[in-house]
Design an enzyme around this catalytic site. Structure first.
Site, PDB file in Angstrom:
ATOM      1  N   HIS A 126      31.994  45.035  16.431  1.00 61.23           N
ATOM      2  CA  HIS A 126      32.880  44.999  17.591  1.00 61.23           C
ATOM      3  C   HIS A 126      32.112  45.210  18.877  1.00 61.23           C
ATOM      4  O   HIS A 126      30.924  45.562  18.879  1.00 61.23           O
ATOM      5  CB  HIS A 126      33.994  46.053  17.462  1.00 61.23           C
ATOM      6  CG  HIS A 126      33.513  47.468  17.451  1.00 61.23           C
ATOM      7  ND1 HIS A 126      33.126  48.139  18.574  1.00 61.23           N
ATOM      8  CD2 HIS A 126      33.367  48.343  16.433  1.00 61.23           C
ATOM      9  CE1 HIS A 126      32.762  49.370  18.270  1.00 61.23           C
ATOM     10  NE2 HIS A 126      32.886  49.515  16.955  1.00 61.23           N
ATOM     11  N   CYS A 142      30.722  51.862  12.118  1.00 63.37           N
ATOM     12  CA  CYS A 142      30.793  50.431  12.391  1.00 63.37           C
ATOM     13  C   CYS A 142      29.520  49.956  13.083  1.00 63.37           C
ATOM     14  O   CYS A 142      28.620  50.729  13.371  1.00 63.37           O
ATOM     15  CB  CYS A 142      32.003  50.111  13.252  1.00 63.37           C
ATOM     16  SG  CYS A 142      33.569  50.195  12.355  1.00 63.37           S
TER      17      CYS A 142
END
Length: 292
Positions: A126, A142
């Site tokens: 992201h 992440c």
């Protein structure tokens, strides 16, 4: 063990090619590879390297799990549903506790969330509202990119694309001139992952097969310093043995094409995070996703 050599280390310039990890790349389709110690993402198509991106990955206490995955969803302008563990961090640091951060410039997920693996794992690529944090070891598990890179990735790789997260702190590469390069990174996750006996055997075999001297002093210096700078093990002192852009190819020594590494059991990066219900058709743009 090593062929004697001069103490000088020949390092690759900042503009030269990026060392590639030793991963079994799929011959067809898209394949995204993240090598954690390197904080770099490699995007391949039909076995050929297309792009390299700097990334921020999990901290020591919230490590990004290695393994084999697939892209399972792409969500633009995501809302961030803050996990309970991060809400506790906010509380301890005296910050206002948030449960949901809507899309916008203050959203830590940036402009897009590309999920890989099962939704319960909470893993994804992201963007970010803190571009200065990329590259590095800063996330809750992440893989964080700069917003422009995240949007480019989202417009490039499809759902179903292969994803490999590797942990290789010592890389071997050959350049277009036939020289051998070694790059050593810090062992951020303290895995003691360097296989020194295997490395020694590989270098000796490489040397015998090509009748080119591998300078052992340079190997020792590179492994001691772990600077992340590629070191030429075979270049002549004062020579022009620097690889050109795109001129580094991984030497296979950690994996085997016939026996690809199997993915270990993966735990959710935020085990106290309850996945949100699946979005209804047509609402993907607002699909709740897990933060990093």
């Amino acid at each position: 063990m090593w062929v004697a050599g001069v103490a000088g280390v020949v390092a690759m310039s900042a503009q030269a090619a990026v060392p590639q990890p030793d991963v079994d790349i799929r011959a067809s389709g898209w394949h995204v590879v993240v090598n954690l110690p390197q904080t770099r993402m490699f995007v391949y198509r039909d076995g050929e390297l297309q792009r390299v991106y700097p990334v921020a990955v999990g901290k020591l206490l919230t490590q990004t799990p290695i393994g084999q995955y697939n892209v399972t969803g792409i969500h633009r302008d995501p809302a961030w549903h803050v996990p309970k563990s991060i809400q506790e961090e906010m509380k301890r640091s005296g910050k206002p506790v948030q449960t949901v951060v809507p899309p916008g410039p203050d959203n830590p997920l940036g402009k897009v969330f590309i999920r890989f693996g099962e939704a319960r794992l909470g893993l994804g690529f992201h963007g970010t509202n803190a571009p200065g944090s990329v590259p590095g070891f800063r996330s809750h598990g992440c893989v964080r990119l700069k917003n422009g890179d995240a949007l480019t990735l989202a417009g490039t790789v499809p759902v179903g694309a292969a994803v490999t997260v590797s942990y290789q702190s010592v890389l071997l590469n050959e350049d277009d001139n036939g020289n051998l390069w070694l790059t050593a990174y810090h062992d951020q996750y303290k895995q003691s992952d360097v296989r020194l006996k295997t490395l020694a055997s590989v270098l000796l075999d490489w040397q015998r097969e090509r009748a080119i001297a591998v300078h052992g002093k340079r190997v020792d210096v590179a492994l001691k310093e772990r600077s992340g700078r590629p070191v030429c093990l075979t270049c002549k002192v004062g020579g022009s043995g620097k690889p050109q852009d795109g001129g580094l190819t991984a030497v296979r020594w950690l994996s085997s094409p016939s026996q690809p590494a199997s993915a270990p059991a993966v735990e959710p990066v935020e085990p106290d995070y309850a996945p949100q219900p699946a979005p209804k058709p047509g609402l993907d743009a607002k699909a709740p996703v897990k933060p990093v």
